[in-house]
Structures are given as structure tokens and as C-alpha cells.
Design an enzyme around this catalytic site. Sequence first.
Site, PDB file in Angstrom:
ATOM      1  N   ASN A 129      48.863   6.597 -65.623  1.00 30.08           N
ATOM      2  CA  ASN A 129      48.814   7.738 -66.531  1.00 30.08           C
ATOM      3  C   ASN A 129      48.551   7.235 -67.943  1.00 30.08           C
ATOM      4  O   ASN A 129      48.898   6.088 -68.275  1.00 30.08           O
ATOM      5  CB  ASN A 129      50.143   8.505 -66.513  1.00 30.08           C
ATOM      6  CG  ASN A 129      50.107   9.740 -67.415  1.00 30.08           C
ATOM      7  OD1 ASN A 129      49.142  10.492 -67.426  1.00 30.08           O
ATOM      8  ND2 ASN A 129      51.159   9.917 -68.189  1.00 30.08           N
ATOM      9  N   HIS A 157      49.478   8.341 -71.839  1.00 27.30           N
ATOM     10  CA  HIS A 157      50.393   9.225 -72.567  1.00 27.30           C
ATOM     11  C   HIS A 157      50.137   9.034 -74.056  1.00 27.30           C
ATOM     12  O   HIS A 157      50.023   7.893 -74.528  1.00 27.30           O
ATOM     13  CB  HIS A 157      51.845   8.869 -72.213  1.00 27.30           C
ATOM     14  CG  HIS A 157      52.854   9.712 -72.924  1.00 27.30           C
ATOM     15  ND1 HIS A 157      53.139  11.004 -72.547  1.00 27.30           N
ATOM     16  CD2 HIS A 157      53.631   9.455 -74.012  1.00 27.30           C
ATOM     17  CE1 HIS A 157      54.059  11.493 -73.356  1.00 27.30           C
ATOM     18  NE2 HIS A 157      54.369  10.575 -74.274  1.00 27.30           N
TER      19      HIS A 157
END
Length: 194
Positions: free
Chosen positions: A106, A108
Amino acid sequence: MNVAILISGSGSNMLSLIDDMTGSHPGRVRLVLSNTPKAAGISKAIARGITAKVVDYQTYKPNISAFESELQNQLEAHKIDLICLAGFLHILGSNFIAAWEGRILNIHPSLLPKYKGLDTHQRAIDAKDDKAGCTVHEVVNELDSGPILAQGYVNILRNDDALSLASRVLVQEHLLYPKVVRDFIHNISTKNSQ
Ligand code: GRF
């Protein structure tokens, strides 16, 4: 290596990943999945010849396990090896993550472990931080808490607001995510060939 990118919005990080995975790059984006038909990234993926599917959370809720089972079905149908979350706004459940731990990344928009969750730029400005940035990390059960792979930094300027800071951080995201994914896939490919 077959990569799936999961999105919910504009897909700008998705595009930088798609455009990087060419030539001698050991990865290829084989699938884009969105949890909403409203994601502007869907048409961008299709325009680049990438299979894009909507698994609409609204048609499954409140049955989250049915929603995530359909995500899994799509990932298996396309023989996916690695998932990249890119602006994907659904918090994945523990069973799904357990099945993918070590193969799901991911990006972020904060310097984790600071500012997990939302509104990261405003929180950094309110805290009078002098730096902000983005983090690429492995996804684990706890939100925005997996092993950090790399970070990109920007200075917070005196006249910054959340929008101006977000746009500068996004530039760093588009540089960082493709580099991290390339290295991550290369490392897996090297391990697999030993
Ligand atoms: C980005 O700030 C990213 O860090 C966060 O979602 C925002 C939008 O990303 N995860 P994108 O333009 O949809 O890739």
C-alpha cells in the site's frame, strides 16, 4: 509476475505503476479492481488495455465477506501474484489479509508511523511539522502498520494548506511506488530463482 492494482478513485498511483511495468520489468499489471463504479481510474486502466473490474461494495454490503470473496475470485481468475493498493478506500478484513500477507502493498500519504488513517496532510500542518511525505508498506491486519519499505519526503511550506501539500506529496508517491514495486518484485523473482 502478475500484479493487480486495487483502487477507489482517480488512480494516479495506478497509472504510474502501469506505465513503469514495461520492457524488462519483471512485473505486469494484469488486473485493476475497484470497489466502486465511480472510480475515474477504471476508464484510464481500460484505455491502457488493462482488464478493469468493478466489485461494487454497495451491492454486497453489509456482507463484507461476500465482497472480499469476490475480490479473491477475481484475483485467482487472473492468476495474480501481488496486490498493490492505490487509493483503495476499503479496509480489508483479517482473512483476506492473512491469505495475501507478504504479497500485498500500500502507499499511504504520510510519514508512517505518523498519521495513520485519513486527513494526513491537515494533521501534519496542524502539528506544525516541517516535513511530510508518503510511505510504501506491506499490508498487515492493523491499519497502515505493516513493515515500511520506503518513504518519500517533502518540506511543509509556511503557506501550505492540505491541498497544496497533497499535490506535492502525490508527485513523490508517483516516483516512490513504482521504484519500490520494481525492487520488491525483483527481490521475489531472485529468491524464486535460487
Ligand atoms: C493518494 O494520496 C494515496 O496516497 C492515497 O490515495 C490518494 C489518491 O491516490 N492512498 P490515487 O490518485 O487514486 O492513486
